[in-house]
Design a protein around this motif. Structure first.
Motif, PDB file in Angstrom:
ATOM      1  N   ALA A   1       0.827  -1.209   0.000  1.00 21.27           N
ATOM      2  CA  ALA A   1       0.000   0.000   0.000  1.00 21.27           C
ATOM      3  C   ALA A   1       0.861   1.259   0.000  1.00 21.27           C
ATOM      4  CB  ALA A   1      -0.921  -0.012   1.215  1.00 21.27           C
TER       5      ALA A   1
ATOM      6  N   GLY B   1       2.271   1.547  -3.553  1.00 27.48           N
ATOM      7  CA  GLY B   1       1.242   1.863  -4.534  1.00 27.48           C
ATOM      8  C   GLY B   1       0.453   3.118  -4.209  1.00 27.48           C
ATOM      9  N   ARG B   2       0.783   3.763  -3.059  1.00 24.28           N
ATOM     10  CA  ARG B   2       0.057   4.956  -2.608  1.00 24.28           C
ATOM     11  C   ARG B   2      -1.442   4.689  -2.599  1.00 24.28           C
ATOM     12  NH1 ARG B   2       3.548   9.739  -5.707  1.00 24.28           N
ATOM     13  NH2 ARG B   2       5.521   9.274  -4.659  1.00 24.28           N
ATOM     14  N   GLN B   3      -1.810   3.614  -1.891  1.00 22.53           N
ATOM     15  CA  GLN B   3      -3.202   3.183  -1.839  1.00 22.53           C
ATOM     16  C   GLN B   3      -3.795   3.481  -0.467  1.00 22.53           C
ATOM     17  OE1 GLN B   3      -2.563  -0.983  -3.038  1.00 22.53           O
ATOM     18  NE2 GLN B   3      -3.709  -0.519  -4.887  1.00 22.53           N
TER      19      GLN B   3
ATOM     20  N   GLU C   1      -3.504   7.488   4.599  1.00 19.16           N
ATOM     21  CA  GLU C   1      -2.648   7.479   3.417  1.00 19.16           C
ATOM     22  C   GLU C   1      -1.265   7.008   3.871  1.00 19.16           C
ATOM     23  OE1 GLU C   1      -2.818  11.428   1.810  1.00 19.16           O
ATOM     24  OE2 GLU C   1      -5.016  11.394   1.657  1.00 19.16           O
TER      25      GLU C   1
ATOM     26  N   VAL D   1      -7.493  -2.697   1.810  1.00 21.69           N
ATOM     27  CA  VAL D   1      -6.856  -1.881   0.779  1.00 21.69           C
ATOM     28  C   VAL D   1      -7.965  -1.446  -0.163  1.00 21.69           C
ATOM     29  CG1 VAL D   1      -5.104  -1.792  -1.022  1.00 21.69           C
ATOM     30  CG2 VAL D   1      -4.724  -3.208   1.006  1.00 21.69           C
ATOM     31  N   THR D   2      -8.299  -0.166  -0.171  1.00 16.77           N
ATOM     32  CA  THR D   2      -9.502   0.299  -0.854  1.00 16.77           C
ATOM     33  C   THR D   2      -9.365   0.327  -2.373  1.00 16.77           C
ATOM     34  OG1 THR D   2      -8.831   2.624  -0.800  1.00 16.77           O
ATOM     35  CG2 THR D   2     -10.004   1.749   1.130  1.00 16.77           C
ATOM     36  N   GLY D   3      -8.140   0.440  -2.874  1.00 16.23           N
ATOM     37  CA  GLY D   3      -7.955   0.619  -4.309  1.00 16.23           C
ATOM     38  C   GLY D   3      -7.888   2.080  -4.707  1.00 16.23           C
ATOM     39  N   GLU D   4      -8.320   2.955  -3.800  1.00 13.30           N
ATOM     40  CA  GLU D   4      -8.198   4.399  -4.053  1.00 13.30           C
ATOM     41  C   GLU D   4      -6.745   4.820  -3.860  1.00 13.30           C
ATOM     42  OE1 GLU D   4      -9.505   8.646  -1.975  1.00 13.30           O
ATOM     43  OE2 GLU D   4     -10.710   6.839  -1.593  1.00 13.30           O
ATOM     44  N   THR D   5      -6.234   5.625  -4.752  1.00 18.00           N
ATOM     45  CA  THR D   5      -4.858   6.104  -4.638  1.00 18.00           C
ATOM     46  C   THR D   5      -4.837   7.564  -4.218  1.00 18.00           C
ATOM     47  OG1 THR D   5      -4.778   6.662  -6.994  1.00 18.00           O
ATOM     48  CG2 THR D   5      -4.013   4.466  -6.356  1.00 18.00           C
TER      49      THR D   5
END
Length: 231
Positions: free
Chosen positions: A144, A147-149, A168, A204-208
């Motif tokens: 995370a 990937g800045r997730q 974050e 891990v939301t998938g939002e970056t």
């Protein structure tokens, strides 16, 4: 592991050896099946790599096919060996595998006296199944970070009070006995350090997110007084 990386490791496992190494040993070193070893060796031989031997006997690189050894002195080599052992024990599964592969590449091109010194190093970092590094959580958190997730956490503080957080993740730090996850906390609207062993649940939301000056890594390091940290 990519096939190109596997072939590279296979060649390096053969380098500098005076005795043949069996397909079984290669399979264990590379963590692949015997069938994969046989296929890879055959492909390399067809490509012109001077590998001698056969299934059931063992394999060697033809004499004179080696490359010059890396120029490490004994203390430098010992530092690399000890460092790789610590990464395997405390760095999570992904980095642990990479440390093992890197050390294999290094030792494959060492002259015998330095390879012997590597084997005699008496500083160990045992890998234990009951540590957090064996749970897979460090790998998830580091993924995370890289990937800045955005992460959603259920987190318990030092007094066992639970809260829901959106963070974050910016970095992981290892303090010798524990980890901390440095992050921007959207609930507190500030930098916070979270202990992975207090994370009850994570998603891990998938939002970056963007690593900005206002709430990025440099700001976090300044907030904890670590702006001089090497990275």
């Amino acid at each position: 592991m990519r096939r190109a990386d596997r072939l590279f490791l296979l060649i390096h496992a053969l380098r500098g050896r005076r005795q043949a190494i069996t397909a079984q040993q290669l399979a264990q070193t590379l963590e692949v099946s015997l069938r994969t070893v046989y296929r890879d060796v055959a492909d390399l031989q067809r490509s012109g790599v001077p590998i001698e031997g056969e299934a059931g006997v063992g394999y060697l690189l033809r004499k004179g096919a080696d490359i010059p050894p890396l120029m490490f002195n004994p203390d430098e080599l010992e530092a690399l060996v000890v460092g790789s052992r610590f990464v395997r024990a405390f760095g999570g599964e992904r980095l642990g595998r990479s440390a093992t592969a890197a050390l294999l590449k290094i030792e494959a091109v060492l002259p015998p006296e330095l390879r012997d010194r590597s084997a005699r190093t008496r500083i160990f970092a045992p890998e234990l199944e009951n540590r957090i590094e064996a749970s897979g959580l460090i790998d998830v958190l580091y993924g995370a970070v890289q990937g800045r997730q955005l992460l959603k956490l259920t987190y318990r503080d030092g007094e066992a009070r639970a809260s829901e957080r959106e963070i974050e993740p910016l970095c992981l730090s290892f303090w010798g006995g524990s980890w901390t996850l440095g992050a921007w906390c959207r609930l507190r609207e500030d930098y916070r350090s979270f202990r992975p062993d207090r994370i009850v649940a994570h998603v891990v939301t998938g939002e970056t997110f963007a690593d900005s000056r206002e709430r990025g890594l440099d700001g976090y390091l300044r907030s904890v007084g670590a702006q001089g940290l090497e990275r």
